[in-house]
Design a protein around this motif. Structure first.
Motif, PDB file in Angstrom:
ATOM      1  N   GLU A  82      31.804  21.832  28.932  1.00 23.50           N
ATOM      2  CA  GLU A  82      30.299  21.930  29.024  1.00 23.50           C
ATOM      3  C   GLU A  82      29.685  20.695  29.158  1.00 23.50           C
ATOM      4  O   GLU A  82      28.728  20.369  29.982  1.00 23.50           O
ATOM      5  CB  GLU A  82      29.733  22.431  27.857  1.00 23.50           C
ATOM      6  N   ASP A 132      30.343  23.362  22.925  1.00 25.13           N
ATOM      7  CA  ASP A 132      31.401  22.603  22.079  1.00 25.13           C
ATOM      8  C   ASP A 132      32.495  21.943  22.583  1.00 25.13           C
ATOM      9  O   ASP A 132      33.495  21.478  21.719  1.00 25.13           O
ATOM     10  CB  ASP A 132      31.868  23.598  20.897  1.00 25.13           C
ATOM     11  N   ASP A 158      31.954  30.914  22.555  1.00 27.88           N
ATOM     12  CA  ASP A 158      32.840  30.690  21.330  1.00 27.88           C
ATOM     13  C   ASP A 158      32.665  29.276  20.950  1.00 27.88           C
ATOM     14  O   ASP A 158      32.785  28.132  21.709  1.00 27.88           O
ATOM     15  CB  ASP A 158      34.085  30.841  21.493  1.00 27.88           C
ATOM     16  N   GLY A 159      32.146  28.923  19.522  1.00 22.98           N
ATOM     17  CA  GLY A 159      32.080  27.849  19.073  1.00 22.98           C
ATOM     18  C   GLY A 159      30.701  27.280  19.104  1.00 22.98           C
ATOM     19  O   GLY A 159      30.588  26.124  18.573  1.00 22.98           O
ATOM     20  N   THR A 160      29.675  27.848  19.936  1.00 24.63           N
ATOM     21  CA  THR A 160      28.517  27.429  20.291  1.00 24.63           C
ATOM     22  C   THR A 160      27.517  28.142  19.742  1.00 24.63           C
ATOM     23  O   THR A 160      26.542  27.717  19.027  1.00 24.63           O
ATOM     24  CB  THR A 160      28.331  27.123  21.487  1.00 24.63           C
ATOM     25  N   ASP A 203      27.016  27.705  26.043  1.00 16.33           N
ATOM     26  CA  ASP A 203      28.645  28.366  26.028  1.00 16.33           C
ATOM     27  C   ASP A 203      28.618  29.346  24.951  1.00 16.33           C
ATOM     28  O   ASP A 203      27.663  29.634  24.126  1.00 16.33           O
ATOM     29  CB  ASP A 203      29.458  27.185  25.608  1.00 16.33           C
TER      30      ASP A 203
HETATM   31 MG   LIG Z   1      33.351  26.881  23.371  1.00 17.75          MG
END
Ligand SMILES: [Mg+2]
Length: 281
Positions: A235, A230, A22-24, A20
């Motif tokens: 995911e 995330d 964003d955030g990952t 992923d």
């Molecule tokens: Mg994300």
């Protein structure tokens, strides 16, 4: 944070990685409007290249074409080619072509429609007059208006299928929760027509299959790949349903896995990508 020997072995022998965004591996950078790499993320992708282990980055956003996201990641230092960057419109385009659908009304912006055009589909604008529309596809579309609602409903009443990039109500931003535009649009279309939207982005198997194909792997290789993300409902759910190794990151929206349903629980929840880098060597 250490990994169990079984998970470490699956990581070491992985046939490919789906990340992923964003955030990952990255966070949105409000100052530049681009991305900032999370610790160890650039090193991890470079190590995969050195070891010739294929990977893709699959975001669930459709605000921009995949090439724009890839360029933003390259500016943040990532070794990501345009063809390694996927959005739900990438998997939607593949599914529409495979389903023999040629004419699609896109309730989405230009970035959302780009992969469909690139795949040779006849893309009809949100409120453009058209007969014979075979599918209505919804995605990122802040400009949605009543004309688009009427045109979308008319296509659906005339037999078009309803498909969508994403069906989650909210997503996380630097300034808090934001509305998922396709969820709200789908709710209106379903209320008016009774048709439910089929999800073609994460967590659908369609999305995972397009990731596999992009990495040059057969569908049956799903059990040999690793999905890193995330969001439990995107995911983790996609990975678990396909038998892939699910690695959750607490650097984004998933802070704990304690209250998650079985289907959304990661095999391991990490607060850093460093153990993945160590596992692949
Ligand atoms: Mg994300």
């Amino acid at each position: 944070m250490s990994l169990s020997p079984e998970i470490a072995a699956r990581l070491r022998d992985a046939a490919g990685f789906v990340f992923d965004m964003d955030g990952t591996i990255a966070l949105g950078d409000a100052q530049s409007g681009g991305h900032k790499a999370l610790p160890h993320a650039v090193a991890l992708l470079k190590a995969l290249n050195v070891r010739r282990i294929p990977f893709v980055v699959f975001t669930n956003g459709t605000a921009k074409p995949p090439a724009d996201y890839a360029a933003s990641l390259r500016r943040a230092g990532f070794p990501v080619d345009n063809r390694q960057m996927l959005t739900p419109s990438s998997s939607a385009a593949a599914w529409l072509v495979r389903s023999g659908i040629g004419k699609v009304r896109v309730l989405g912006n230009a970035g959302c429609a780009a992969p469909l055009r690139d795949a040779g589909l006849d893309v009809i604008g949100p409120s453009e007059a058209a007969d014979g529309v075979e599918a209505v596809y919804t995605g990122w579309f802040r400009e949605f208006d009543f004309d688009a609602l009427e045109a979308g409903c008319a296509s659906l009443w005339h037999g078009a299928r309803l498909v969508t990039a994403s069906h989650v109500p909210f997503f996380a931003t630097a300034t808090g929760r934001a509305i998922g535009s396709s969820f709200a649009i789908n709710a209106m279309l379903t209320a008016m027509t009774g048709k439910r939207a089929r999800v073609l982005g994460k967590p659908s198997r369609v999305a995972l299959d397009v990731a596999l194909a992009t990495m040059g792997l057969p569908r049956r290789a799903a059990a040999q790949i690793v999905v890193v993300g995330d969001d439990p409902a995107l995911e983790m759910r996609m990975a678990n349903a396909a038998g892939s190794l699910s690695i959750g990151m607490s650097t984004g929206i998933m802070k704990s896995d304690a209250d998650l349903a079985e289907r959304d629980r990661p095999h391991a929840l990490l607060d850093s990508l460093e153990p993945l880098l160590a596992a692949i060597g």
